[in-house]
Design a protein around this motif. Sequence first.
Motif, PDB file in Angstrom:
ATOM      1  N   LEU A 156       2.213  -0.194  24.748  1.00 61.90           N
ATOM      2  CA  LEU A 156       1.963  -1.639  24.840  1.00 61.90           C
ATOM      3  C   LEU A 156       0.788  -2.048  23.968  1.00 61.90           C
ATOM      4  N   PHE A 157      -0.349  -1.355  24.108  1.00 62.60           N
ATOM      5  CA  PHE A 157      -1.532  -1.752  23.352  1.00 62.60           C
ATOM      6  C   PHE A 157      -1.428  -1.369  21.883  1.00 62.60           C
ATOM      7  N   ALA A 158      -0.704  -0.314  21.599  1.00 60.89           N
ATOM      8  CA  ALA A 158      -0.511   0.065  20.194  1.00 60.89           C
ATOM      9  C   ALA A 158       0.255  -1.021  19.453  1.00 60.89           C
ATOM     10  N   GLN A 159       1.306  -1.541  20.059  1.00 68.16           N
ATOM     11  CA  GLN A 159       2.101  -2.591  19.417  1.00 68.16           C
ATOM     12  C   GLN A 159       1.346  -3.922  19.385  1.00 68.16           C
ATOM     13  N   LEU A 160       0.522  -4.171  20.411  1.00 62.36           N
ATOM     14  CA  LEU A 160      -0.244  -5.427  20.428  1.00 62.36           C
ATOM     15  C   LEU A 160      -1.187  -5.523  19.239  1.00 62.36           C
ATOM     16  N   THR A 161      -1.824  -4.415  18.877  1.00 59.96           N
ATOM     17  CA  THR A 161      -2.834  -4.424  17.820  1.00 59.96           C
ATOM     18  C   THR A 161      -2.280  -4.016  16.455  1.00 59.96           C
ATOM     19  N   ASP A 162      -1.008  -3.664  16.407  1.00 67.85           N
ATOM     20  CA  ASP A 162      -0.397  -3.247  15.140  1.00 67.85           C
ATOM     21  C   ASP A 162      -0.102  -4.476  14.282  1.00 67.85           C
ATOM     22  N   GLU A 163      -0.643  -4.503  13.066  1.00 67.10           N
ATOM     23  CA  GLU A 163      -0.417  -5.643  12.178  1.00 67.10           C
ATOM     24  C   GLU A 163       1.057  -5.793  11.801  1.00 67.10           C
ATOM     25  N   ALA A 164       1.800  -4.706  11.890  1.00 68.19           N
ATOM     26  CA  ALA A 164       3.219  -4.755  11.512  1.00 68.19           C
ATOM     27  C   ALA A 164       4.087  -5.417  12.589  1.00 68.19           C
ATOM     28  N   ASP A 202       5.904  -8.090  14.592  1.00 69.87           N
ATOM     29  CA  ASP A 202       6.238  -9.477  14.234  1.00 69.87           C
ATOM     30  C   ASP A 202       5.758 -10.429  15.331  1.00 69.87           C
ATOM     31  N   GLU A 203       5.668 -11.714  14.993  1.00 66.74           N
ATOM     32  CA  GLU A 203       5.061 -12.711  15.883  1.00 66.74           C
ATOM     33  C   GLU A 203       5.834 -12.859  17.183  1.00 66.74           C
ATOM     34  N   GLU A 204       7.163 -12.854  17.118  1.00 65.42           N
ATOM     35  CA  GLU A 204       7.968 -13.029  18.328  1.00 65.42           C
ATOM     36  C   GLU A 204       7.748 -11.860  19.296  1.00 65.42           C
ATOM     37  N   LYS A 205       7.711 -10.664  18.733  1.00 67.22           N
ATOM     38  CA  LYS A 205       7.488  -9.485  19.554  1.00 67.22           C
ATOM     39  C   LYS A 205       6.098  -9.522  20.186  1.00 67.22           C
ATOM     40  N   ARG A 206       5.108  -9.932  19.391  1.00 67.87           N
ATOM     41  CA  ARG A 206       3.747  -9.978  19.911  1.00 67.87           C
ATOM     42  C   ARG A 206       3.628 -11.013  21.034  1.00 67.87           C
ATOM     43  N   GLN A 207       4.338 -12.119  20.884  1.00 65.48           N
ATOM     44  CA  GLN A 207       4.308 -13.134  21.933  1.00 65.48           C
ATOM     45  C   GLN A 207       4.895 -12.586  23.237  1.00 65.48           C
ATOM     46  N   GLU A 208       5.981 -11.817  23.135  1.00 68.05           N
ATOM     47  CA  GLU A 208       6.575 -11.211  24.332  1.00 68.05           C
ATOM     48  C   GLU A 208       5.613 -10.218  24.973  1.00 68.05           C
ATOM     49  N   LEU A 209       4.925  -9.441  24.130  1.00 69.44           N
ATOM     50  CA  LEU A 209       3.962  -8.469  24.654  1.00 69.44           C
ATOM     51  C   LEU A 209       2.813  -9.163  25.390  1.00 69.44           C
ATOM     52  N   VAL A 210       2.315 -10.247  24.795  1.00 74.55           N
ATOM     53  CA  VAL A 210       1.204 -10.973  25.416  1.00 74.55           C
ATOM     54  C   VAL A 210       1.646 -11.592  26.735  1.00 74.55           C
ATOM     55  N   ASN A 211       2.834 -12.181  26.757  1.00 71.93           N
ATOM     56  CA  ASN A 211       3.333 -12.781  27.997  1.00 71.93           C
ATOM     57  C   ASN A 211       3.524 -11.728  29.087  1.00 71.93           C
ATOM     58  N   PHE A 212       3.988 -10.548  28.688  1.00 68.56           N
ATOM     59  CA  PHE A 212       4.126  -9.471  29.675  1.00 68.56           C
ATOM     60  C   PHE A 212       2.762  -9.073  30.229  1.00 68.56           C
TER      61      PHE A 212
END
Length: 808
Positions: free
Chosen positions: A314-322, A324-334
Amino acid sequence: MTDTRRRVKVYTLNEDRQWDDRGTGHVSSGYVERLKGMSLLVRAESDGSLLLESKINPNTAYQKQQDTLIVWSEAENYDLALSFQEKAGCDEIWEKICQVQGKDPSVDITQDLVDESEEERFDDMSSPGLELPSCELSRLEEIAELVASSLPSPLRREKLALALENEGYIKKLLELFHVCEDLENIEGLHHLYEIIKGIFLLNRTALFEVMFSEECIMDVIGCLEYDPALSQPRKHREFLTKTAKFKEVIPISDPELKQKIHQTYRVQYIQDMVLPTPSVFEENMLSTLHSFIFFNKVEIVGMLQEDEKFLTDLFAQLTDEATDEEKRQELVNFLKEFCAFSQTLQPQNRDAFFKTLSNMGILPALEVILGMDDTQVRSAATDIFSYLVEYNPSMVREFVMQEAQQNDDVSKKLTEQKITSKDILLINLIIEHMICDTDPELGGAVQLMGLLRTLVDPENMLATANKTEKTEFLGFFYKHCMHVLTAPLLANTTEDKPSKDDFQTAQLLALVLELLTFCVEHHTYHIKNYIINKDILRRVLVLMASKHAFLALCALRFKRKIIGLKDEFYNRYIMKSFLFEPVVKAFLNNGSRYNLMNSAIIEMFEFIRVEDIKSLTAHVIENYWKALEDVDYVQTFKGLKLRFEQQRERQDNPKLDSMRSILRNHRYRRDARTLEDEEEMWFNTDEDDMEDGEAVVSPSDKTKNDDDIMDPISKFMERKKLKESEEKEVLLKTNLSGRQSPSFKLSLSSGTKTTLSSQSPATNLPGSPGSPGSPGSPGSPGSIPKNTSQTAAITTKGCPFIDGQMGY
């Protein structure tokens, strides 16, 4: 070794029907003399204090739920729950309860006989079981009537629940539901709605486990779509299967966890959307449903927290610049929902939860997210940040201070290499988001201001022998962050009126002033140094000229808080810069309107008078008496003048001090006549001044000549009689000529314009650039020659206060 079987969490149900954690301890049962009976006792594992002392009442209904919970009600609106760490401990205490009540430990609920009449009790005892009608279409109406008639009686509810459990009756009912839908038998579907709703009101965990199982829950929801009160059935199943999509932002490998998440979402949906709003009677009958959801969430958080791979991904994908915005939004909401679920945990588990998130790097991740342009992502990140601040502000403070130290070290190295570096601290990022909030109502800014106030509040800062968080953090905040917070204030107050005075800007500046006022009250020397060195108060008082009354009042409140400290450093700063002038201008511009501005300004001067702040009293009278002397609808300003005259009297006649002491020591009896108000104030004020620290008269003073003692009083009375004969006023009008200070005169022209003017034609204002006594000017009131013209002319043309733009 501690017996973990007896380890429990104590919960109580609050007014919002939410479970509050009351602490963790170890439960035991024993006879309590004070309660005259066997009781449940829970002592805190931290300090041994008594968390719970509850008598096992023979008439109280106890429920055992999910193998590790015991729930009961001790009063109409007081529900309790014990959550056991181990099933064995729950079974042990359950047996004790059943033993006291004379019940079989195999049941999940004990009987409540409180509301039963003798006749009902006899009928129920004579019929040991409840026989249900055969589950057929033709008997649905009979079944519905049986369920409805059983609800008012606790004993019949218990028997009905046992019958439904033992015969697998719920699954048979759900089979009939499919038949009725296939036949479009609306009458039968209406009966099934009433039956299923009644089963919910039985408030029994064993029945919920059947209804909320994977194979049954959607059919249960289907039955609840056919409310007889509605002309058309609802489409809850369609929403849950087609509209609501379960997204695994990070794949969940544990099937039990995945099933638990699905179940909790659907049961929450049933509670919030499917079941009708319960009546007061039914609310208590749905307590088990609330508990089911609550403890499901506790279990979900625990299972996710133990899954290290899940959180790492979870945190690896949150901070990964690669990412995408939609995925990051889902991660933040989770992550936001995950933190919301954590509120159900007991304190020590919540400690472990946030410590885990901190170790995973949640604060650096939030810093990355808050720097993004996506408004929805930033909003969710702000909510997550609020959970962290509200739970453990010290953790956030420690992070931002470490971050600042690291940035300072990096900047130092880059400076040596002649490379510039721009590092934005997390807390400055929060301040910038508050300042740049685009919402017209500044909803986000208000939330962020509240978080900042929590972070700078000394009341929740830690103090140890080797480390004082208050000293360290406030030093950091005023060095690295305060200039960012005050930037919009300083940018908007470069002239004698606000540069921008639109509503949104005024709202923002009001928020900044609210936080600065909080700092004045709680930060002592940090904020004092900042205000005096940066001349903040003068800039704040520019906002007194705002057309928005609430902003002008915020500026006044800021000054009032400073004056309320009665700090002579502040007082000298105010006098040196003539910072009462904007307040007097606002008071005169307000005219005769009786509104908040009028009351607030008068209250500030009244505080100075009542508290007898001598330096400010002298300053106000010497500089602004001409402008205020005609205000006679309150006695505040005349009272200030009287205070000032008394100070002058004491300075000119030091014998007055010893005289007052002699009169007091010899109990001098005044004339029997009633003293007039002015004389009473004169004596009372002197008494107050003595209490402020003046020395008691020495024995040698008592022997002084009585003529020397009475001479000042005689002079005072002669002046009073002369004044009464000439003007018939209460106070003397002392000639202030020769004092090096601006003098003002109030004049009203046609009731539309208020003018502060002096006899001199010059236009320099006190406190303005180039005027005597202003910062940076060569002169001061005490150094100007007597023949130097002291001038101050303030003219308000088209002032919003006078033109009616402010008022009530």
